[in-house]
Write a protein that holds these residues in place. Structure first.
Motif, PDB file in Angstrom:
ATOM      1  N   ILE A   1      12.185 -33.309  14.416  1.00 44.06           N
ATOM      2  CA  ILE A   1      11.183 -32.259  14.554  1.00 44.06           C
ATOM      3  C   ILE A   1      10.506 -32.329  15.916  1.00 44.06           C
ATOM      4  O   ILE A   1      10.283 -31.308  16.576  1.00 44.06           O
ATOM      5  CB  ILE A   1      10.144 -32.369  13.421  1.00 44.06           C
ATOM      6  CG1 ILE A   1      10.799 -32.070  12.069  1.00 44.06           C
ATOM      7  CG2 ILE A   1       8.967 -31.426  13.649  1.00 44.06           C
ATOM      8  CD1 ILE A   1       9.901 -32.314  10.878  1.00 44.06           C
ATOM      9  N   ARG A   2      10.185 -33.530  16.367  1.00 43.44           N
ATOM     10  CA  ARG A   2       9.554 -33.688  17.680  1.00 43.44           C
ATOM     11  C   ARG A   2      10.444 -33.153  18.792  1.00 43.44           C
ATOM     12  O   ARG A   2       9.954 -32.690  19.820  1.00 43.44           O
ATOM     13  CB  ARG A   2       9.220 -35.157  17.924  1.00 43.44           C
ATOM     14  CG  ARG A   2       7.993 -35.654  17.167  1.00 43.44           C
ATOM     15  CD  ARG A   2       7.798 -37.133  17.384  1.00 43.44           C
ATOM     16  NE  ARG A   2       6.505 -37.593  16.875  1.00 43.44           N
ATOM     17  CZ  ARG A   2       6.160 -38.870  16.762  1.00 43.44           C
ATOM     18  NH1 ARG A   2       7.032 -39.812  17.116  1.00 43.44           N
ATOM     19  NH2 ARG A   2       4.967 -39.208  16.305  1.00 43.44           N
ATOM     20  N   ALA A   3      11.759 -33.254  18.616  1.00 46.62           N
ATOM     21  CA  ALA A   3      12.691 -32.761  19.635  1.00 46.62           C
ATOM     22  C   ALA A   3      12.857 -31.251  19.604  1.00 46.62           C
ATOM     23  O   ALA A   3      13.496 -30.687  20.491  1.00 46.62           O
ATOM     24  CB  ALA A   3      14.053 -33.438  19.445  1.00 46.62           C
ATOM     25  N   SER A   4      12.301 -30.592  18.598  1.00 45.77           N
ATOM     26  CA  SER A   4      12.417 -29.131  18.507  1.00 45.77           C
ATOM     27  C   SER A   4      11.618 -28.473  19.629  1.00 45.77           C
ATOM     28  O   SER A   4      10.523 -28.921  19.975  1.00 45.77           O
ATOM     29  CB  SER A   4      11.892 -28.644  17.152  1.00 45.77           C
ATOM     30  OG  SER A   4      12.648 -29.170  16.087  1.00 45.77           O
ATOM     31  N   ARG A   5      12.147 -27.384  20.142  1.00 42.65           N
ATOM     32  CA  ARG A   5      11.413 -26.652  21.175  1.00 42.65           C
ATOM     33  C   ARG A   5      10.249 -25.891  20.566  1.00 42.65           C
ATOM     34  O   ARG A   5       9.159 -25.831  21.130  1.00 42.65           O
ATOM     35  CB  ARG A   5      12.361 -25.672  21.890  1.00 42.65           C
ATOM     36  CG  ARG A   5      11.716 -24.967  23.093  1.00 42.65           C
ATOM     37  CD  ARG A   5      12.652 -23.970  23.717  1.00 42.65           C
ATOM     38  NE  ARG A   5      12.782 -22.771  22.895  1.00 42.65           N
ATOM     39  CZ  ARG A   5      11.948 -21.732  22.952  1.00 42.65           C
ATOM     40  NH1 ARG A   5      10.907 -21.758  23.762  1.00 42.65           N
ATOM     41  NH2 ARG A   5      12.149 -20.683  22.179  1.00 42.65           N
ATOM     42  N   VAL A   6      10.452 -25.291  19.399  1.00 42.01           N
ATOM     43  CA  VAL A   6       9.413 -24.513  18.725  1.00 42.01           C
ATOM     44  C   VAL A   6       9.003 -25.257  17.458  1.00 42.01           C
ATOM     45  O   VAL A   6       9.854 -25.554  16.607  1.00 42.01           O
ATOM     46  CB  VAL A   6       9.899 -23.097  18.375  1.00 42.01           C
ATOM     47  CG1 VAL A   6       8.803 -22.322  17.636  1.00 42.01           C
ATOM     48  CG2 VAL A   6      10.315 -22.354  19.643  1.00 42.01           C
ATOM     49  N   LYS A   7       7.730 -25.559  17.362  1.00 41.68           N
ATOM     50  CA  LYS A   7       7.205 -26.262  16.184  1.00 41.68           C
ATOM     51  C   LYS A   7       5.988 -25.524  15.660  1.00 41.68           C
ATOM     52  O   LYS A   7       5.295 -24.825  16.410  1.00 41.68           O
ATOM     53  CB  LYS A   7       6.810 -27.706  16.546  1.00 41.68           C
ATOM     54  CG  LYS A   7       7.964 -28.591  16.950  1.00 41.68           C
ATOM     55  CD  LYS A   7       7.501 -29.980  17.320  1.00 41.68           C
ATOM     56  CE  LYS A   7       6.895 -30.013  18.717  1.00 41.68           C
ATOM     57  NZ  LYS A   7       7.890 -29.844  19.779  1.00 41.68           N
ATOM     58  N   ALA A   8       5.729 -25.697  14.362  1.00 43.80           N
ATOM     59  CA  ALA A   8       4.509 -25.173  13.746  1.00 43.80           C
ATOM     60  C   ALA A   8       3.771 -26.347  13.115  1.00 43.80           C
ATOM     61  O   ALA A   8       4.393 -27.294  12.620  1.00 43.80           O
ATOM     62  CB  ALA A   8       4.838 -24.117  12.698  1.00 43.80           C
ATOM     63  N   MET A   9       2.431 -26.266  13.120  1.00 42.70           N
ATOM     64  CA  MET A   9       1.638 -27.380  12.610  1.00 42.70           C
ATOM     65  C   MET A   9       0.382 -26.860  11.933  1.00 42.70           C
ATOM     66  O   MET A   9      -0.146 -25.810  12.296  1.00 42.70           O
ATOM     67  CB  MET A   9       1.267 -28.332  13.758  1.00 42.70           C
ATOM     68  CG  MET A   9       0.715 -29.681  13.309  1.00 42.70           C
ATOM     69  SD  MET A   9       0.574 -30.833  14.699  1.00 42.70           S
ATOM     70  CE  MET A   9       0.007 -32.298  13.839  1.00 42.70           C
ATOM     71  N   ASP A  10      -0.069 -27.605  10.937  1.00 44.23           N
ATOM     72  CA  ASP A  10      -1.278 -27.232  10.191  1.00 44.23           C
ATOM     73  C   ASP A  10      -1.888 -28.510   9.631  1.00 44.23           C
ATOM     74  O   ASP A  10      -1.377 -29.611   9.869  1.00 44.23           O
ATOM     75  CB  ASP A  10      -0.923 -26.245   9.072  1.00 44.23           C
ATOM     76  CG  ASP A  10      -2.111 -25.383   8.654  1.00 44.23           C
ATOM     77  OD1 ASP A  10      -3.250 -25.749   9.003  1.00 44.23           O
ATOM     78  OD2 ASP A  10      -1.905 -24.363   7.980  1.00 44.23           O
TER      79      ASP A  10
ATOM     80  N   GLY B   1       9.790 -28.102  12.043  1.00 43.95           N
ATOM     81  CA  GLY B   1      10.704 -27.979  13.181  1.00 43.95           C
ATOM     82  C   GLY B   1      11.558 -26.738  13.114  1.00 43.95           C
ATOM     83  O   GLY B   1      11.667 -26.081  12.075  1.00 43.95           O
ATOM     84  N   GLU B   2      12.210 -26.422  14.221  1.00 48.56           N
ATOM     85  CA  GLU B   2      12.977 -25.186  14.316  1.00 48.56           C
ATOM     86  C   GLU B   2      14.277 -25.229  13.520  1.00 48.56           C
ATOM     87  O   GLU B   2      14.949 -24.209  13.364  1.00 48.56           O
ATOM     88  CB  GLU B   2      13.283 -24.870  15.788  1.00 48.56           C
ATOM     89  CG  GLU B   2      14.098 -25.927  16.496  1.00 48.56           C
ATOM     90  CD  GLU B   2      14.213 -25.668  17.990  1.00 48.56           C
ATOM     91  OE1 GLU B   2      13.747 -24.599  18.428  1.00 48.56           O
ATOM     92  OE2 GLU B   2      14.760 -26.524  18.702  1.00 48.56           O
ATOM     93  N   GLN B   3      14.663 -26.405  13.000  1.00 48.70           N
ATOM     94  CA  GLN B   3      15.871 -26.509  12.181  1.00 48.70           C
ATOM     95  C   GLN B   3      15.522 -26.615  10.695  1.00 48.70           C
ATOM     96  O   GLN B   3      16.264 -27.190   9.913  1.00 48.70           O
ATOM     97  CB  GLN B   3      16.705 -27.716  12.617  1.00 48.70           C
ATOM     98  CG  GLN B   3      17.174 -27.628  14.063  1.00 48.70           C
ATOM     99  CD  GLN B   3      18.175 -28.696  14.405  1.00 48.70           C
ATOM    100  OE1 GLN B   3      19.371 -28.588  14.113  1.00 48.70           O
ATOM    101  NE2 GLN B   3      17.717 -29.763  15.038  1.00 48.70           N
ATOM    102  N   ASP B   4      14.392 -26.041  10.313  1.00 49.04           N
ATOM    103  CA  ASP B   4      13.935 -26.017   8.919  1.00 49.04           C
ATOM    104  C   ASP B   4      13.809 -27.420   8.339  1.00 49.04           C
ATOM    105  O   ASP B   4      14.406 -27.773   7.327  1.00 49.04           O
ATOM    106  CB  ASP B   4      14.889 -25.167   8.057  1.00 49.04           C
ATOM    107  CG  ASP B   4      14.808 -23.696   8.398  1.00 49.04           C
ATOM    108  OD1 ASP B   4      13.726 -23.237   8.808  1.00 49.04           O
ATOM    109  OD2 ASP B   4      15.832 -23.002   8.284  1.00 49.04           O
ATOM    110  N   GLU B   5      12.993 -28.223   9.009  1.00 45.79           N
ATOM    111  CA  GLU B   5      12.640 -29.555   8.539  1.00 45.79           C
ATOM    112  C   GLU B   5      11.118 -29.671   8.604  1.00 45.79           C
ATOM    113  O   GLU B   5      10.479 -29.102   9.489  1.00 45.79           O
ATOM    114  CB  GLU B   5      13.276 -30.644   9.414  1.00 45.79           C
ATOM    115  CG  GLU B   5      14.793 -30.641   9.371  1.00 45.79           C
ATOM    116  CD  GLU B   5      15.398 -31.586  10.397  1.00 45.79           C
ATOM    117  OE1 GLU B   5      16.222 -32.438  10.019  1.00 45.79           O
ATOM    118  OE2 GLU B   5      15.041 -31.458  11.583  1.00 45.79           O
ATOM    119  N   ILE B   6      10.555 -30.422   7.673  1.00 46.86           N
ATOM    120  CA  ILE B   6       9.105 -30.581   7.643  1.00 46.86           C
ATOM    121  C   ILE B   6       8.757 -32.032   7.348  1.00 46.86           C
ATOM    122  O   ILE B   6       9.456 -32.713   6.586  1.00 46.86           O
ATOM    123  CB  ILE B   6       8.458 -29.646   6.590  1.00 46.86           C
ATOM    124  CG1 ILE B   6       6.938 -29.667   6.713  1.00 46.86           C
ATOM    125  CG2 ILE B   6       8.903 -29.996   5.178  1.00 46.86           C
ATOM    126  CD1 ILE B   6       6.244 -28.606   5.889  1.00 46.86           C
TER     127      ILE B   6
END
Length: 523
Positions: A231-240, A264-269
């Motif tokens: 997830i950290r390596a993803s270019r686009v991330k969402a956080m809450d 993460g952008e590969q559908d991992e949380i």
């Protein structure tokens, strides 16, 4: 009593106006909690069509259409509209034969009683199915190991007991996986599972279940860490962030804490546990070296903006949270709030069209630029006009909602220029829903370590759901594989990669072989 000066009267009226607005807002909130719908769904009524209570319809629902009629010789007969939820409907297969055990019950035909088999022939059969349940689904695997003595050497030998997930533990991997899924996916706390075990004739202690859960969660931590690295390596991330109570603060009191889910952008949380809502935890979760051209999408909490300034990443914000601010003002300023919601609804209508057209990449970006950007510009021009008119009190909740949106214009516009950025963080909100749902059952975590373990297991289960993986099958396989798998390749055991490499032929429990032999004999 001395007469008030004009200035004092004006100040008094202003104070009363502020108080009235505040009270109206509170009353509207209480009325909505008691009488209104909690959903933010807002469907404008179409012209010329009377909707049903609770919303309008673009088309008339099937169950409100007049019944179809068929002409017969003397009269018209109404055709019953088939209801797919009828309890007695057995025309379609409603279960997966490869997963559900089937017990065959032969129903004798009373017409053949007393007849010799040669007096009739069976020309066919009719089959119907009923869903049944046993009082408990637990099974005891009894391993019988022969002890032999060779006649020539007089040596006595016995095969070792099959290795378990935990050394010396009497829990089979199937029970461990089922316990985790029941607790975290079906929200059955361990004390309820303990009662269920007792009703099924299994006598174990509640502390044993707690220790078992803790040890298994610790086994899964390297997989959690590998997924977090992805997830950290993803270019686009969402956080809450979402609150939780973990650890004792005193007699009868629990400490407030937070899970910080990162998507993460590969559908991992991953659900990261931290003891507070401090801004430093964003840095702890994501690190100070994000990938190039990185984007972090969040709500309006200032901690994320601070992290974006420190690291230089692009900070995208969420239209759903902005919309919620306006929606909460509908009861106080319905006319103006509806106009604002219409603008935001037009932005979401563009996203619906993009999904229908299955646009991606540059085509998706160009479509947003062509259709959504003009709407967004008109909306912000309209917001500026509302401030220029000074038609609201400084304490007006609607004015506050517009100010919230206007201050975040840059972040709310990021998605227009980047096809990989969503219009909102609803995908993250849906994934983190398991935490507040679970809290209604287990309420709190007794220790901080327990909260960390909750985050580990929920991260893997939520990711399994997003990739359409059965969490039970995943845990049964991974818990047997993890002790033998190279540590350098632990990322292969994350749900996303596991699906590609092992899902076609997963490791099973010994119970699986027993069930298959039993089913063959029963069918």
């Amino acid at each position: 009593m001395a007469a008030l000066t004009p200035v004092e009267v004006a100040n008094l009226l202003d104070t009363k106006d502020r108080e009235i607005v505040h009270l109206r807002r509170r009353i509207a909130w209480f009325e909505r909690q008691i009488f209104g719908q909690k959903s933010e769904c807002r469907l404008p009524e179409p012209e010329g069509l009377q909707g049903t209570l609770g919303g309008a319809f673009d088309v008339i629902p099937e169950d409100t259409l007049p019944p179809k009629k068929s002409k017969v010789a003397a009269h018209e007969r109404e055709q019953k509209v088939k209801n797919p939820t009828e309890l007695g409907d057995d025309t379609e297969q409603f279960f997966d034969e490869s997963k559900v055990p089937v017990e065959v019950v032969q129903v004798p035909n009373p017409e053949v009683e007393g007849l010799d088999p040669e007096d009739y022939e069976i020309i066919g059969e009719k089959v119907s199915h009923r869903l049944a349940q046993r009082p408990g689904s637990y099974v005891i695997l009894k391993y019988v190991r022969p002890v032999i003595k060779r006649r020539d050497t007089q040596v006595i030998s016995c095969p070792p007991a099959p290795a378990g997930v935990l050394d010396g533990c009497r829990a089979d991997v199937s029970f461990v996986a089922g316990m985790m899924v029941d607790k975290f996916s079906y929200h059955q706390p361990l004390y309820r599972q303990h009662i269920k075990l007792g009703d099924a004739g299994i006598n174990v202690s509640r502390p044993w279940l707690t220790r078992l859960m803790s040890r298994v969660a610790a086994l899964l931590e390297p997989i959690f860490d590998a997924q977090l690295a992805s997830i950290r390596a993803s270019r686009v991330k969402a956080m809450d962030e979402t609150p939780i109570k973990a650890g004792r603060a005193g007699p009868g009191k629990m400490k407030p804490a937070y899970f910080w889910p990162v998507y993460g952008e590969q559908d991992e949380i991953c659900f990261l546990y931290y003891p507070s809502r401090a801004a430093k935890h964003v840095q702890d979760a994501l690190g100070l070296s994000p990938p190039g051209d990185a984007v972090l999408q969040t709500d309006g909490y200032g901690a994320y903006e601070h992290y974006a300034r420190v690291t230089g990443i692009t900070h995208a914000q969420c239209w759903a949270h902005s919309r919620r601010k306006v929606f909460d003002c509908r009861d106080v300023e319905p006319t103006h709030a509806d106009l604002a919601l219409d603008y935001i609804g037009a932005l979401y209508a563009v996203e619906i069209q993009i999904r229908e057209k299955a646009l991606t990449g540059h085509a998706k970006r160009d479509y947003r630029q062509q259709h959504a950007k003009p709407v967004l510009n008109r909306f912000f021009n309209w917001i500026d006009q509302q401030f220029d008119k000074h038609g609201f009190l400084p304490s007006s909740p609607f004015l506050g909602a517009l100010a919230y949106i206007r201050e975040r214009r840059v972040g709310l516009s990021v998605y227009l220029d980047d096809a990989d950025v969503a219009i909102d963080t609803n995908h993250l909100e849906r994934a983190l829903r398991v935490i507040p749902m679970g809290k209604k059952n287990w309420l709190f975590c007794w220790t901080e370590l327990g909260a960390k373990h909750v985050g580990i297991v929920q991260s893997l289960i939520a990711t399994c759901r997003m990739h359409e993986i059965n969490p039970y099958d995943y845990f049964v396989d991974v818990l047997q594989r993890i002790s033998q798998h190279p540590a350098s390749l632990v990322n292969q055991l994350t749900p996303r990669v596991w699906k590609q490499m092992f899902a076609e032929n997963p490791l099973r429990s010994d119970l699986h072989a027993v069930d298959r032999r039993g089913n063959i004999g029963r069918e």
